[in-house]
Write a protein that holds these residues in place. Structure first.
Motif, PDB file in Angstrom:
ATOM      1  N   ALA A 127       0.759  -1.120   0.072  1.00  0.00           N
ATOM      2  CA  ALA A 127      -0.128  -0.044  -0.094  1.00  0.00           C
ATOM      3  C   ALA A 127       1.104   1.272   0.077  1.00  0.00           C
ATOM      4  N   PRO A 128       0.494   2.314  -0.282  1.00  0.00           N
ATOM      5  CA  PRO A 128       1.008   3.533  -0.185  1.00  0.00           C
ATOM      6  C   PRO A 128       1.827   3.472   1.182  1.00  0.00           C
ATOM      7  N   ALA A 129       3.098   3.963   1.414  1.00  0.00           N
ATOM      8  CA  ALA A 129       3.889   4.194   2.530  1.00  0.00           C
ATOM      9  C   ALA A 129       3.794   2.580   2.802  1.00  0.00           C
ATOM     10  N   GLY A 130       3.676   1.519   2.529  1.00  0.00           N
ATOM     11  CA  GLY A 130       3.673   0.379   3.009  1.00  0.00           C
ATOM     12  C   GLY A 130       5.316  -0.250   3.140  1.00  0.00           C
ATOM     13  N   ARG A 131       5.545  -1.259   3.963  1.00  0.00           N
ATOM     14  CA  ARG A 131       6.877  -1.825   4.045  1.00  0.00           C
ATOM     15  C   ARG A 131       6.916  -3.171   4.116  1.00  0.00           C
ATOM     16  N   LEU A 132       7.964  -3.543   3.613  1.00  0.00           N
ATOM     17  CA  LEU A 132       8.447  -4.994   3.598  1.00  0.00           C
ATOM     18  C   LEU A 132       9.726  -5.163   4.585  1.00  0.00           C
ATOM     19  N   LEU A 133       9.696  -6.099   5.090  1.00  0.00           N
ATOM     20  CA  LEU A 133      10.801  -6.289   6.112  1.00  0.00           C
ATOM     21  C   LEU A 133      11.329  -7.632   5.678  1.00  0.00           C
ATOM     22  N   LEU A 134      12.541  -7.573   5.635  1.00  0.00           N
ATOM     23  CA  LEU A 134      13.399  -8.691   5.342  1.00  0.00           C
ATOM     24  C   LEU A 134      14.674  -9.035   6.316  1.00  0.00           C
ATOM     25  N   SER A 135      15.242 -10.208   6.441  1.00  0.00           N
ATOM     26  CA  SER A 135      16.272 -10.298   7.291  1.00  0.00           C
ATOM     27  C   SER A 135      17.398 -11.227   6.435  1.00  0.00           C
ATOM     28  N   ALA A 136      18.630 -11.117   6.772  1.00  0.00           N
ATOM     29  CA  ALA A 136      19.590 -12.024   5.869  1.00  0.00           C
ATOM     30  C   ALA A 136      20.603 -12.206   6.931  1.00  0.00           C
ATOM     31  N   PHE A 137      21.206 -13.478   6.648  1.00  0.00           N
ATOM     32  CA  PHE A 137      22.401 -13.829   7.244  1.00  0.00           C
ATOM     33  C   PHE A 137      23.710 -13.419   6.430  1.00  0.00           C
ATOM     34  N   VAL A 138      24.733 -12.786   6.981  1.00  0.00           N
ATOM     35  CA  VAL A 138      25.733 -12.262   6.171  1.00  0.00           C
ATOM     36  C   VAL A 138      26.758 -13.346   5.921  1.00  0.00           C
ATOM     37  N   PRO A 139      27.391 -13.080   4.719  1.00  0.00           N
ATOM     38  CA  PRO A 139      28.417 -14.135   4.052  1.00  0.00           C
ATOM     39  C   PRO A 139      29.497 -14.425   5.317  1.00  0.00           C
ATOM     40  N   GLY A 140      29.778 -15.606   5.319  1.00  0.00           N
ATOM     41  CA  GLY A 140      30.844 -16.223   6.193  1.00  0.00           C
ATOM     42  C   GLY A 140      30.275 -16.337   7.604  1.00  0.00           C
ATOM     43  N   HIS A 141      29.173 -16.142   7.980  1.00  0.00           N
ATOM     44  CA  HIS A 141      28.948 -16.337   9.514  1.00  0.00           C
ATOM     45  C   HIS A 141      28.894 -17.787   9.903  1.00  0.00           C
ATOM     46  N   LEU A 142      29.399 -17.912  11.181  1.00  0.00           N
ATOM     47  CA  LEU A 142      29.753 -19.080  11.586  1.00  0.00           C
ATOM     48  C   LEU A 142      28.817 -20.366  11.672  1.00  0.00           C
ATOM     49  N   GLY A 143      27.503 -19.705  11.672  1.00  0.00           N
ATOM     50  CA  GLY A 143      26.385 -20.848  11.642  1.00  0.00           C
ATOM     51  C   GLY A 143      26.022 -21.682  10.439  1.00  0.00           C
ATOM     52  N   TRP A 144      26.822 -20.920   9.170  1.00  0.00           N
ATOM     53  CA  TRP A 144      26.246 -21.476   7.831  1.00  0.00           C
ATOM     54  C   TRP A 144      26.392 -23.112   7.972  1.00  0.00           C
ATOM     55  N   GLY A 145      27.718 -23.482   8.173  1.00  0.00           N
ATOM     56  CA  GLY A 145      27.947 -24.930   7.950  1.00  0.00           C
ATOM     57  C   GLY A 145      27.194 -25.661   8.948  1.00  0.00           C
ATOM     58  N   TRP A 146      26.913 -25.321  10.130  1.00  0.00           N
ATOM     59  CA  TRP A 146      26.055 -26.066  11.016  1.00  0.00           C
ATOM     60  C   TRP A 146      24.510 -26.253  10.455  1.00  0.00           C
ATOM     61  N   GLN A 147      24.139 -25.164   9.872  1.00  0.00           N
ATOM     62  CA  GLN A 147      22.662 -25.328   9.470  1.00  0.00           C
ATOM     63  C   GLN A 147      22.621 -26.258   8.139  1.00  0.00           C
ATOM     64  N   ALA A 148      23.854 -26.446   7.604  1.00  0.00           N
ATOM     65  CA  ALA A 148      23.803 -27.362   6.485  1.00  0.00           C
ATOM     66  C   ALA A 148      23.992 -28.704   6.603  1.00  0.00           C
ATOM     67  N   VAL A 149      24.814 -29.041   7.934  1.00  0.00           N
ATOM     68  CA  VAL A 149      24.888 -30.278   8.319  1.00  0.00           C
ATOM     69  C   VAL A 149      23.636 -30.899   9.057  1.00  0.00           C
ATOM     70  N   CYS A 150      23.372 -30.121  10.071  1.00  0.00           N
ATOM     71  CA  CYS A 150      22.274 -30.557  10.877  1.00  0.00           C
ATOM     72  C   CYS A 150      20.954 -30.343  10.465  1.00  0.00           C
ATOM     73  N   MET A 151      20.469 -29.537   9.703  1.00  0.00           N
ATOM     74  CA  MET A 151      19.289 -29.089   9.197  1.00  0.00           C
ATOM     75  C   MET A 151      18.889 -29.142   7.810  1.00  0.00           C
ATOM     76  N   GLY A 152      20.122 -29.556   7.159  1.00  0.00           N
ATOM     77  CA  GLY A 152      19.788 -29.759   5.469  1.00  0.00           C
ATOM     78  C   GLY A 152      19.583 -28.698   4.716  1.00  0.00           C
ATOM     79  N   ARG A 153      20.000 -27.553   5.368  1.00  0.00           N
ATOM     80  CA  ARG A 153      19.553 -26.231   4.650  1.00  0.00           C
ATOM     81  C   ARG A 153      20.974 -25.748   3.855  1.00  0.00           C
ATOM     82  N   ASP A 154      20.974 -25.300   2.714  1.00  0.00           N
ATOM     83  CA  ASP A 154      21.848 -24.737   1.951  1.00  0.00           C
ATOM     84  C   ASP A 154      21.464 -23.458   1.882  1.00  0.00           C
ATOM     85  N   LEU A 155      21.983 -22.388   3.030  1.00  0.00           N
ATOM     86  CA  LEU A 155      21.627 -21.521   3.117  1.00  0.00           C
ATOM     87  C   LEU A 155      22.145 -20.154   2.128  1.00  0.00           C
TER      88      LEU A 155
END
Length: 202
Positions: A127-155
């Motif tokens: 809508a006019p003056a509407g907002r979209l809220l996003l969040s993103a993990f930054v490249p190289g964060h420590l949890g990337w490998g953990w998420q990939a191995v334990c949760m099957g997520r290729d983030l």
């Protein structure tokens, strides 16, 4: 894996260490900021769209309340059915426009091209003056490998410059900051005229 099962046991030191990693705190930040944003929107009677999110507890504060001004667009049938049943959420009408679109998980599962497509599509639903809220993990964060191995997520990870480019291409203005762990970017994309929140607020 055996390592993941070990870490999941209550009181396990490995699990406690993982919970203290930046990405775990980042996930909590994502949930809490999302919850605060939609609660504020609900109190103001704003039209809200939950886009592929809501299953992480963002709606817990609103349990038992009428959410007639909320809509749900979730690609996962299991989460869509659960959220619809628990909170009475329905799919948005094609012509419906929203004051707030919460899409905090998009960046995890979308590369730059797909995320750009989704942001451009979301811009047409604001809508006019509407907002979209996003969040993103930054490249190289420590949890990337953990998420990939334990949760099957290729983030997928994104930085501030790439998110700024997405916003500009969609004709939106962006405000963004990193959470206290330094692993998560919180971004608000808005049409001209939308109020800018203070840092740390949704």
């Amino acid at each position: 894996s055996a390592l993941c099962k070990l870490a999941a046991k209550p009181g396990n030191r490995l699990g406690e260490a993982v919970a203290r990693l930046g990405f775990a705190r980042g996930l909590n930040t994502r949930r809490d900021l999302g919850a605060a944003g939609i609660e504020q929107a609900w109190q103001s009677g704003k039209q809200v769209l939950l886009a592929d999110c809501g299953e992480r507890g963002e709606l817990a504060r609103l349990r038992g309340r009428a959410l007639d001004n909320f809509a749900l667009d979730h690609g996962d049938p299991m989460h869509r059915t659960a959220l619809a049943g628990r909170f009475g959420l329905t799919a948005p009408a094609p012509e419906q426009r929203f004051d707030l679109i919460l899409a905090t998980d998009w960046a995890d599962y979308c590369g730059t091209t797909e995320l750009a497509r989704r942001v451009e599509q979301a811009a047409t639903r604001l809508a006019p003056a509407g907002r979209l809220l996003l969040s993103a993990f930054v490249p190289g964060h420590l949890g990337w490998g953990w998420q990939a191995v334990c949760m099957g997520r290729d983030l997928h990870c994104h930085d501030e410059d790439s998110l700024a480019d997405l916003a500009e291409n969609a004709g939106l203005t962006i405000n963004q900051f990193r959470d206290g762990s330094g692993s998560l970017i919180w971004a608000e994309l808005h049409k001209d005229g939308a109020a800018n929140p203070a840092k740390g607020e949704a």
